[in-house]
Design an enzyme around this catalytic site. Structure first.
Site, PDB file in Angstrom:
ATOM      1  N   SER A  40      29.536  53.603 -83.624  1.00 31.32           N
ATOM      2  CA  SER A  40      30.513  53.179 -82.784  1.00 31.32           C
ATOM      3  C   SER A  40      29.856  52.092 -81.876  1.00 31.32           C
ATOM      4  O   SER A  40      30.495  51.125 -81.442  1.00 31.32           O
ATOM      5  CB  SER A  40      31.099  54.084 -81.913  1.00 31.32           C
ATOM      6  OG  SER A  40      31.988  54.978 -82.849  1.00 31.32           O
ATOM      7  N   ARG A  56      30.522  47.964 -81.587  1.00 33.41           N
ATOM      8  CA  ARG A  56      30.833  47.205 -80.301  1.00 33.41           C
ATOM      9  C   ARG A  56      29.928  46.269 -79.776  1.00 33.41           C
ATOM     10  O   ARG A  56      30.054  45.156 -79.090  1.00 33.41           O
ATOM     11  CB  ARG A  56      31.150  48.372 -79.333  1.00 33.41           C
ATOM     12  CG  ARG A  56      32.574  48.991 -79.630  1.00 33.41           C
ATOM     13  CD  ARG A  56      32.636  50.341 -78.709  1.00 33.41           C
ATOM     14  NE  ARG A  56      33.779  50.995 -78.957  1.00 33.41           N
ATOM     15  CZ  ARG A  56      34.158  51.705 -80.052  1.00 33.41           C
ATOM     16  NH1 ARG A  56      33.471  51.828 -81.049  1.00 33.41           N
ATOM     17  NH2 ARG A  56      35.612  52.221 -80.050  1.00 33.41           N
ATOM     18  N   GLY A  99      37.091  51.031 -91.270  1.00 31.12           N
ATOM     19  CA  GLY A  99      38.117  50.803 -90.524  1.00 31.12           C
ATOM     20  C   GLY A  99      38.012  50.079 -89.145  1.00 31.12           C
ATOM     21  O   GLY A  99      38.687  49.494 -88.765  1.00 31.12           O
ATOM     22  N   ARG A 131      44.751  52.749 -95.232  1.00 30.01           N
ATOM     23  CA  ARG A 131      44.891  53.116 -94.190  1.00 30.01           C
ATOM     24  C   ARG A 131      45.812  52.499 -93.247  1.00 30.01           C
ATOM     25  O   ARG A 131      46.010  51.277 -93.395  1.00 30.01           O
ATOM     26  CB  ARG A 131      43.569  53.225 -93.335  1.00 30.01           C
ATOM     27  CG  ARG A 131      42.335  54.130 -94.186  1.00 30.01           C
ATOM     28  CD  ARG A 131      41.247  54.059 -93.741  1.00 30.01           C
ATOM     29  NE  ARG A 131      41.109  54.738 -92.304  1.00 30.01           N
ATOM     30  CZ  ARG A 131      39.939  54.959 -91.507  1.00 30.01           C
ATOM     31  NH1 ARG A 131      38.862  54.595 -91.953  1.00 30.01           N
ATOM     32  NH2 ARG A 131      40.159  55.436 -90.323  1.00 30.01           N
ATOM     33  N   ASP A 152      35.598  62.988 -85.602  1.00 30.91           N
ATOM     34  CA  ASP A 152      34.684  62.823 -86.650  1.00 30.91           C
ATOM     35  C   ASP A 152      33.824  63.903 -87.385  1.00 30.91           C
ATOM     36  O   ASP A 152      33.141  64.036 -88.226  1.00 30.91           O
ATOM     37  CB  ASP A 152      33.804  61.608 -86.453  1.00 30.91           C
ATOM     38  CG  ASP A 152      34.457  60.316 -86.181  1.00 30.91           C
ATOM     39  OD1 ASP A 152      35.521  60.180 -87.103  1.00 30.91           O
ATOM     40  OD2 ASP A 152      34.253  59.505 -85.816  1.00 30.91           O
ATOM     41  N   ARG A 158      41.474  64.073 -95.009  1.00 29.25           N
ATOM     42  CA  ARG A 158      40.393  64.773 -94.884  1.00 29.25           C
ATOM     43  C   ARG A 158      40.781  66.381 -94.909  1.00 29.25           C
ATOM     44  O   ARG A 158      40.191  67.324 -95.123  1.00 29.25           O
ATOM     45  CB  ARG A 158      39.608  64.874 -93.333  1.00 29.25           C
ATOM     46  CG  ARG A 158      38.402  63.218 -93.463  1.00 29.25           C
ATOM     47  CD  ARG A 158      37.493  63.230 -92.512  1.00 29.25           C
ATOM     48  NE  ARG A 158      36.814  62.015 -92.702  1.00 29.25           N
ATOM     49  CZ  ARG A 158      36.281  61.266 -91.950  1.00 29.25           C
ATOM     50  NH1 ARG A 158      36.439  61.398 -90.506  1.00 29.25           N
ATOM     51  NH2 ARG A 158      35.505  60.163 -92.265  1.00 29.25           N
ATOM     52  N   ARG A 178      31.811  61.311 -94.571  1.00 33.88           N
ATOM     53  CA  ARG A 178      31.742  62.749 -94.054  1.00 33.88           C
ATOM     54  C   ARG A 178      32.062  63.870 -94.802  1.00 33.88           C
ATOM     55  O   ARG A 178      31.645  64.912 -94.686  1.00 33.88           O
ATOM     56  CB  ARG A 178      32.680  62.602 -92.536  1.00 33.88           C
ATOM     57  CG  ARG A 178      32.081  61.423 -91.849  1.00 33.88           C
ATOM     58  CD  ARG A 178      32.662  61.740 -90.357  1.00 33.88           C
ATOM     59  NE  ARG A 178      32.607  60.302 -89.614  1.00 33.88           N
ATOM     60  CZ  ARG A 178      31.445  59.726 -88.893  1.00 33.88           C
ATOM     61  NH1 ARG A 178      30.483  60.213 -88.946  1.00 33.88           N
ATOM     62  NH2 ARG A 178      31.777  58.674 -88.388  1.00 33.88           N
TER      63      ARG A 178
END
Ligand code: S3P
Length: 434
Positions: free
Chosen positions: A16, A20, A96, A124, A319, A350, A394
């Site tokens: 993340s 950014r 995403g 998605r 997550d 998931r 994941r």
């Protein structure tokens, strides 16, 4: 079965924060240097789309601690409008975050662009991206089922916005923030369930608490962002899989160094500690506005089953749920989750993916619209069990840990997808194994 002991100094840099840092670097004035940038496929996709829009980016390998190699990214930008119209569709692959957050910047650029992804990303939901950007004045077209391609006809004169997030989503909060930075006037983004706050911290934005418990991010328009260096700490959402390995393997003790411990990311550590896991935080400090520290885990044979039903907690651990579900099932044959419908909109559905694979391993599951329960374990299957990763990093990592701690041998389809966030996953596990 192995014992896992030792230190992990080369955890993947946080996904993340890497996204950014690159996106902020692309709209900052001057040269941005990002140390310990992630080599995961998702973060490389962000660099790829920025380069396709004319941003000058260089990556080099530099030595890290204990003989590890890290990546340094140096990028140059002239500020908010430094992009050029891409010649082709912008390929976000599995990411995403790339598609959604970069959409906020593209909405303010005076050209048309199209964001596409791999087969998972193309399924998605993207209405959550289009809705606020349309309210701000951009023209955004999606396919009829509100998925990508995301076609953006950007405009320089976007309007500021007061926007309440319809779903707790840090990606949507960030995309509105990025768009709002380009407007003339102040925007306010309201969230009722706090999501990860890296964008606010990295841009130094003010966050105000409202009397009803919600909070509001204040984004001043036409902000000049001077370039500054970023350092990316280790990814807590990657660390969680190594933590599960340590908690579940007899005799194990693992120290994970330099992990991001931002409280919007560490809900799973509180849950594990509350369930009796041997987990503690050490050497805590603040670097670049982010809390960082080391995580020590020890084999924990007496953990209680995990039962998660508070929507605010779910938003904080979204997550890590695949890891928590697999861990709780392996340790106790039980698990329960509610208020997590958002999990169906991740890299895979998931909830279905976890239920399907846990059932292959003999766990008895009950699936709900917004969660599922594991209630017992039936006969353990004999022979090798095939695990379907659904091209979701994941899911693949969660069951790769189950493979190490259960007596059953597992074959994980498309395990290479783990490279999306954790390219050195198997190497780290191998180095810890004794
Ligand atoms: C992320 C936010 C979360 C998370 C994703 C990364 C981010 O997604 O699941 O892996 O970096 O902002 P949502 O914003 O869709 O909840």
């Amino acid at each position: 079965m192995s014992v896992y002991k030792g230190e992990v100094c080369a955890l993947p840099p946080d996904k993340s924060i890497s996204h950014r840092a690159a996106l902020i670097g692309s709209i900052a004035e001057g040269a941005t240097e990002i140390s310990n940038f992630s080599g995961g496929f998702d973060n490389q996709s962000t660099l790829g789309v920025l380069q396709a829009c004319g941003i000058d980016i260089r990556q080099e390998t530099v030595p890290g601690v204990n003989g590890t190699a890290t990546r340094k990214v140096v990028m140059h930008s002239g500020g908010l409008w430094s992009f050029t119209k891409p010649e082709q569709q912008l390929m976000c692959n599995n990411s995403g975050s790339t598609m959604r957050m970069f959409a906020g910047i593209l909405a303010a650029q005076p050209f048309e662009s199209t964001l596409v992804g791999d087969s998972s990303l193309m399924k998605r939901p993207m209405k959550r991206v289009a809705d606020p950007l349309r309210l701000m004045g951009a023209e955004v077209n999606l396919s009829p089922d509100n998925t990508a391609p995301v076609v953006i006809k950007g405009m320089k004169a976007l309007h500021p916005i007061h926007y309440e997030l319809p779903v707790p989503s840090a990606q949507v909060k960030s995309l509105v923030t990025f768009a709002a930075l380009h407007t003339e006037g102040e925007s306010r983004i309201i969230e009722s369930l706090p999501s990860r706050n890296h964008t606010e911290l990295m841009l130094g934005l003010q966050v105000e608490g409202l009397s009803d418990g919600r909070q509001e991010v204040v984004v001043p328009g036409r902000l000049t962002i001077p370039a500054k260096p970023f350092h990316v700490p280790g990814d807590p959402s990657a660390a969680c899989f190594i933590i599960a390995l340590g908690l579940l393997s007899q005799g194990s003790e693992i120290l994970l160094r330099d992990v991001c411990l931002n409280p919007t990311r560490t809900g799973y550590i509180d849950i594990l500690a509350g369930a009796g896991a041997g987990i503690s935080l050490e050497n805590i400090r603040l670097t670049g506005g982010e809390k960082i520290g080391d995580i020590l885990v020890r084999y924990s044979p007496f953990m209680k089953p995990l039962r998660i039903s508070d929507p605010a907690v779910v938003a904080n651990i979204i997550d890590e749920i695949p890891m928590l579900a697999v861990l709780s099932a392996c340790a106790t044959n039980e698990f329960e989750l509610h208020h997590a419908a958002e999990l169906r909109a991740k890299e895979s559905d998931r909830i279905s993916a976890l239920v399907y694979n846990l059932e292959q391993l003999g766990f008895i599951c009950d699936e709900f619209t917004d969660g599922f329960a594991v209630t017992a374990k039936d006969t353990v299957p004999t022979g090798k069990v095939s695990i379907e990763s659904y091209s979701d990093h994941r899911i693949a990592m969660g069951f790769a840990i189950a493979d190490k701690v259960l007596p059953t041998e597992l074959g994980i389809a498309d395990a290479g997808i783990i490279g999306v966030s954790f390219p050195n996953f198997f190497e780290i596990i191998e180095n810890l194994a004794h």
